[in-house]
Design a protein around this motif. Structure first.
Motif, PDB file in Angstrom:
ATOM      1  N   UNK A 119      -0.627  21.045   5.244  1.00 32.88           N
ATOM      2  CA  UNK A 119       0.476  20.347   5.900  1.00 32.88           C
ATOM      3  C   UNK A 119       0.513  20.655   7.393  1.00 32.88           C
ATOM      4  N   UNK A 120      -0.629  21.079   7.922  1.00 29.91           N
ATOM      5  CA  UNK A 120      -0.681  21.565   9.298  1.00 29.91           C
ATOM      6  C   UNK A 120      -0.323  20.506  10.335  1.00 29.91           C
ATOM      7  N   UNK A 121      -0.455  19.235   9.992  1.00 31.97           N
ATOM      8  CA  UNK A 121      -0.199  18.180  10.971  1.00 31.97           C
ATOM      9  C   UNK A 121       1.255  17.727  11.012  1.00 31.97           C
ATOM     10  N   UNK A 122       2.105  18.335  10.214  1.00 31.93           N
ATOM     11  CA  UNK A 122       3.523  17.981  10.252  1.00 31.93           C
ATOM     12  C   UNK A 122       4.084  18.254  11.647  1.00 31.93           C
TER      13      UNK A 122
ATOM     14  N   UNK B 134       0.397  12.071   6.503  1.00 26.35           N
ATOM     15  CA  UNK B 134      -0.309  11.011   7.220  1.00 26.35           C
ATOM     16  C   UNK B 134       0.493   9.713   7.218  1.00 26.35           C
ATOM     17  N   UNK B 135       1.156   9.421   6.116  1.00 20.77           N
ATOM     18  CA  UNK B 135       1.966   8.203   6.043  1.00 20.77           C
ATOM     19  C   UNK B 135       3.119   8.255   7.029  1.00 20.77           C
ATOM     20  N   UNK B 136       3.774   9.402   7.130  1.00 25.95           N
ATOM     21  CA  UNK B 136       4.890   9.536   8.074  1.00 25.95           C
ATOM     22  C   UNK B 136       4.411   9.403   9.515  1.00 25.95           C
ATOM     23  N   UNK B 137       3.292  10.050   9.833  1.00 29.92           N
ATOM     24  CA  UNK B 137       2.754   9.939  11.187  1.00 29.92           C
ATOM     25  C   UNK B 137       2.387   8.498  11.518  1.00 29.92           C
TER      26      UNK B 137
ATOM     27  N   UNK C   9       0.841  -1.195   0.000  1.00 29.52           N
ATOM     28  CA  UNK C   9       0.000   0.000   0.000  1.00 29.52           C
ATOM     29  C   UNK C   9       0.872   1.240   0.000  1.00 29.52           C
ATOM     30  N   UNK C  10       0.548   2.176  -0.881  1.00 29.55           N
ATOM     31  CA  UNK C  10       1.266   3.442  -0.917  1.00 29.55           C
ATOM     32  C   UNK C  10       0.719   4.422   0.110  1.00 29.55           C
ATOM     33  N   UNK C  11       1.237   5.635   0.070  1.00 35.86           N
ATOM     34  CA  UNK C  11       0.760   6.687   0.974  1.00 35.86           C
ATOM     35  C   UNK C  11      -0.738   6.894   0.771  1.00 35.86           C
ATOM     36  N   UNK C  12      -1.511   7.109   1.819  1.00 37.51           N
ATOM     37  CA  UNK C  12      -1.128   7.491   3.178  1.00 37.51           C
ATOM     38  C   UNK C  12      -0.820   6.333   4.127  1.00 37.51           C
TER      39      UNK C  12
ATOM     40  N   UNK D 124      13.721  11.501   9.501  1.00 34.89           N
ATOM     41  CA  UNK D 124      12.964  12.730   9.286  1.00 34.89           C
ATOM     42  C   UNK D 124      12.433  12.693   7.863  1.00 34.89           C
ATOM     43  N   UNK D 125      11.125  12.744   7.733  1.00 39.75           N
ATOM     44  CA  UNK D 125      10.473  12.746   6.427  1.00 39.75           C
ATOM     45  C   UNK D 125      10.236  14.187   5.983  1.00 39.75           C
ATOM     46  N   UNK D 126      10.518  14.465   4.717  1.00 41.64           N
ATOM     47  CA  UNK D 126      10.235  15.786   4.141  1.00 41.64           C
ATOM     48  C   UNK D 126       9.183  15.591   3.069  1.00 41.64           C
ATOM     49  N   UNK D 127       8.004  16.171   3.267  1.00 42.18           N
ATOM     50  CA  UNK D 127       6.844  15.916   2.423  1.00 42.18           C
ATOM     51  C   UNK D 127       6.132  17.203   2.043  1.00 42.18           C
ATOM     52  N   UNK D 128       5.448  17.153   0.897  1.00 40.57           N
ATOM     53  CA  UNK D 128       4.657  18.305   0.464  1.00 40.57           C
ATOM     54  C   UNK D 128       3.193  17.939   0.251  1.00 40.57           C
TER      55      UNK D 128
END
Length: 232
Positions: free
Chosen positions: A214-217, A192-195, A159-162, A182-186
């Motif tokens: 991106x407020x949940x980063x 969500x996938x990183x969390x 399964x891909x992101x999220x 440390x994930x860097x995402x846009x």
């Protein structure tokens, strides 16, 4: 896909998270290479051709950061004419042609990678794109050789992101504990996938992604990655 919470302001915690990371995991499109301005325009044109009229803004909201099979499944669900797997081949070809006309990295990417090399910090790519698309984009911008054996695609996992699968796979292959990445995402899907993977994550707003998405980063957002390594 928007979030009701307020964006975290950029703080020293982002710099500290980068300094503490054993592995920095970069998304590709919109973080390393400037394709997120191209892809939504191509998708919008192609969905309209099959009877599902979308704008580039619609495409960003619906599909930013999601894997290609999900895109194809949704196009098939909404199209008014039959759509087969060759639709994705056409999509990749059109994006590649548009990108080749003006291939660009996102601002400061070489400087950031140079700084990570100087620190001895490992880094990799984990993208929702196919391996062929990632290779094309990174080769066109001269970045391919910066990631030897450290390029991971949604094609590599169930399964891909999220879902967290891709980031966990990348960390395992690179020998780094999730909490020390440390994930860097846009994209919201990438955040969500990183969390879900238990990884610190930084939102990158140097492309077209609204900061509120991106407020949940966990470590806020930055418009220029160079500020993290003192290159700007």
């Amino acid at each position: 896909m928007t979030s009701p919470s307020r964006p975290h302001p950029p703080t020293a915690s982002a710099v500290e998270a980068l300094a503490a990371a054993e592995l920095v995991i970069f998304d590709c499109d919109g973080v390393l290479v400037d394709t997120e301005r191209i892809g939504p325009r191509v998708v919008a044109a192609m969905t309209t051709e099959v009877g599902w009229p979308l704008t580039p803004e619609d495409v960003r909201e619906l599909f930013l950061g999601t894997p290609e099979p999900y895109l194809l499944a949704e196009v098939r669900r909404h199209a008014t004419v039959p759509v087969d797997a060759s639709w994705l081949d056409d999509y990749r070809a059109r994006v590649a042609a548009a990108f080749d006309a003006a291939p660009h990295t996102m601002p400061g990417v070489p400087e950031v990678l140079d700084a990570l090399d100087a620190r001895g910090t490992a880094y990799c790519v984990a993208s929702s794109g196919s391996h062929s698309r990632i290779r094309h984009s990174l080769t066109a911008t001269g970045l391919w050789d910066r990631f030897p054996g450290r390029i991971f695609s949604a094609e590599d996992v169930a399964e891909g992101k999220p879902a967290p699968d891709l980031f966990l796979h990348a960390a395992a292959e690179c020998g780094a504990p999730p909490a020390r990445c440390l994930v860097v995402e846009d994209s919201p899907a990438g955040i969500r996938a990183a969390l879900a993977a238990g990884m610190p994550v930084l939102g990158y707003t140097g492309g077209p992604t609204p900061e509120s998405w991106l407020a949940d980063a966990t470590h806020g957002t930055v418009p220029d990655l160079r500020v993290l390594v003192g290159a700007r």
